[in-house]
Enzyme design. Structure first.
Site, PDB file in Angstrom:
ATOM      1  N   GLU A 116      -3.280  -4.239  -3.076  1.00 59.78           N
ATOM      2  CA  GLU A 116      -3.801  -5.012  -4.212  1.00 59.78           C
ATOM      3  C   GLU A 116      -3.702  -4.225  -5.513  1.00 59.78           C
ATOM      4  O   GLU A 116      -3.584  -4.812  -6.600  1.00 59.78           O
ATOM      5  CB  GLU A 116      -5.255  -5.413  -3.956  1.00 59.78           C
ATOM      6  CG  GLU A 116      -5.443  -6.359  -2.774  1.00 59.78           C
ATOM      7  CD  GLU A 116      -5.700  -5.606  -1.462  1.00 59.78           C
ATOM      8  OE1 GLU A 116      -5.177  -4.491  -1.289  1.00 59.78           O
ATOM      9  OE2 GLU A 116      -6.436  -6.146  -0.620  1.00 59.78           O
ATOM     10  N   CYS A 171     -10.342  -5.127   0.886  1.00 63.84           N
ATOM     11  CA  CYS A 171     -11.461  -4.191   0.988  1.00 63.84           C
ATOM     12  C   CYS A 171     -12.401  -4.393  -0.211  1.00 63.84           C
ATOM     13  O   CYS A 171     -12.077  -5.112  -1.166  1.00 63.84           O
ATOM     14  CB  CYS A 171     -10.953  -2.748   1.042  1.00 63.84           C
ATOM     15  SG  CYS A 171     -10.335  -2.115  -0.529  1.00 63.84           S
ATOM     16  N   CYS A 218     -11.050  -3.573  -3.668  1.00 63.67           N
ATOM     17  CA  CYS A 218     -10.016  -4.504  -4.128  1.00 63.67           C
ATOM     18  C   CYS A 218     -10.592  -5.880  -4.441  1.00 63.67           C
ATOM     19  O   CYS A 218     -10.027  -6.606  -5.251  1.00 63.67           O
ATOM     20  CB  CYS A 218      -8.876  -4.559  -3.121  1.00 63.67           C
ATOM     21  SG  CYS A 218      -7.949  -3.011  -3.130  1.00 63.67           S
ATOM     22  N   CYS A 267      -4.198   0.818  -2.354  1.00 63.47           N
ATOM     23  CA  CYS A 267      -4.102  -0.410  -1.576  1.00 63.47           C
ATOM     24  C   CYS A 267      -3.010  -1.311  -2.144  1.00 63.47           C
ATOM     25  O   CYS A 267      -2.622  -1.182  -3.318  1.00 63.47           O
ATOM     26  CB  CYS A 267      -5.429  -1.165  -1.603  1.00 63.47           C
ATOM     27  SG  CYS A 267      -6.732  -0.439  -0.603  1.00 63.47           S
ATOM     28  N   ASN A 304       0.834  -1.204   0.000  1.00 63.42           N
ATOM     29  CA  ASN A 304       0.000   0.000   0.000  1.00 63.42           C
ATOM     30  C   ASN A 304       0.870   1.257   0.000  1.00 63.42           C
ATOM     31  O   ASN A 304       1.973   1.287   0.565  1.00 63.42           O
ATOM     32  CB  ASN A 304      -1.002   0.002   1.157  1.00 63.42           C
ATOM     33  CG  ASN A 304      -0.379  -0.121   2.528  1.00 63.42           C
ATOM     34  OD1 ASN A 304       0.670  -0.734   2.688  1.00 63.42           O
ATOM     35  ND2 ASN A 304      -1.017   0.459   3.527  1.00 63.42           N
ATOM     36  N   VAL A 305       0.358   2.268  -0.672  1.00 65.02           N
ATOM     37  CA  VAL A 305       1.058   3.547  -0.791  1.00 65.02           C
ATOM     38  C   VAL A 305       0.067   4.648  -0.451  1.00 65.02           C
ATOM     39  O   VAL A 305      -0.892   4.876  -1.194  1.00 65.02           O
ATOM     40  CB  VAL A 305       1.612   3.746  -2.225  1.00 65.02           C
ATOM     41  CG1 VAL A 305       2.286   5.112  -2.340  1.00 65.02           C
ATOM     42  CG2 VAL A 305       2.576   2.625  -2.606  1.00 65.02           C
TER      43      VAL A 305
END
Ligand code: THU
Length: 150
Positions: free
Chosen positions: A57, A88, A91, A55, A44-45
């Site tokens: 993903e 989530c 995602c 996310c 995640n960034v």
């Protein structure tokens, strides 16, 4: 198909260390493989403009395409403490197009089918079946960006 879940989870744990998560302090790592067994990862960034957060993903699916993998068949998503987390909602939708409802997700109680986590999903089939031809008009055309070629 049998998967080496321990290796996949280890790859997810390894990439979680690289997460950029100064706002939530929740590092997330994701690792996935295609049917050929090639593994890609993502973390995640976050961003000071919170809504821009990517996310883990998102990075995973981008890496899948960038590396030319086929559909993902197995994915492990973990928090920084090494325990699996469920993707989530957004995602789940993203992974659906990256692997389909049969994609297996790592979980402590054993792998879970993505289709069971996202029943009744919106799919590309809906687009094909339901989209209409919309007549273009000057008002509806793409607005000028005001850029150098405007
Ligand atoms: N996060 C993910 O990377 N994947 C998920 O499926 C759930 C949430 C991240 C986004 C954000 O950086 C942090 O976890 C807290 O929501």
């Amino acid at each position: 198909m049998d998967f080496d879940w321990a290796s996949l989870r280890a790859a997810a744990i390894a990439v979680a260390v690289r997460a950029h998560a100064p706002y939530s302090s929740l590092r997330v790592g994701a690792a996935g493989q295609d049917a050929a067994g090639t593994v890609v990862t993502g973390c995640n960034v976050e961003n000071a403009s919170y809504g821009l957060t990517l996310c883990a993903e998102c990075g995973l699916v981008s890496a899948q395409h960038a590396a030319g993998l086929g559909p993902l068949v197995a994915v492990s998503v973990v928090a920084g403490d090494g325990a699996p987390i469920v993707p989530c909602g957004r995602c789940r939708q993203l992974l659906l197009e990256a692997g389909g409802p049969g994609l297996l997700l790592d979980a402590d109680g054993g792998p879970v089918r993505l289709g069971d986590l996202l029943p009744g999903a919106f799919t590309p089939d809906e687009l094909a079946a339901r989209s209409e031809v919309v007549a273009s008009s000057p008002r509806a055309s793409t607005p000028s960006t005001g850029g150098p070629h405007a």
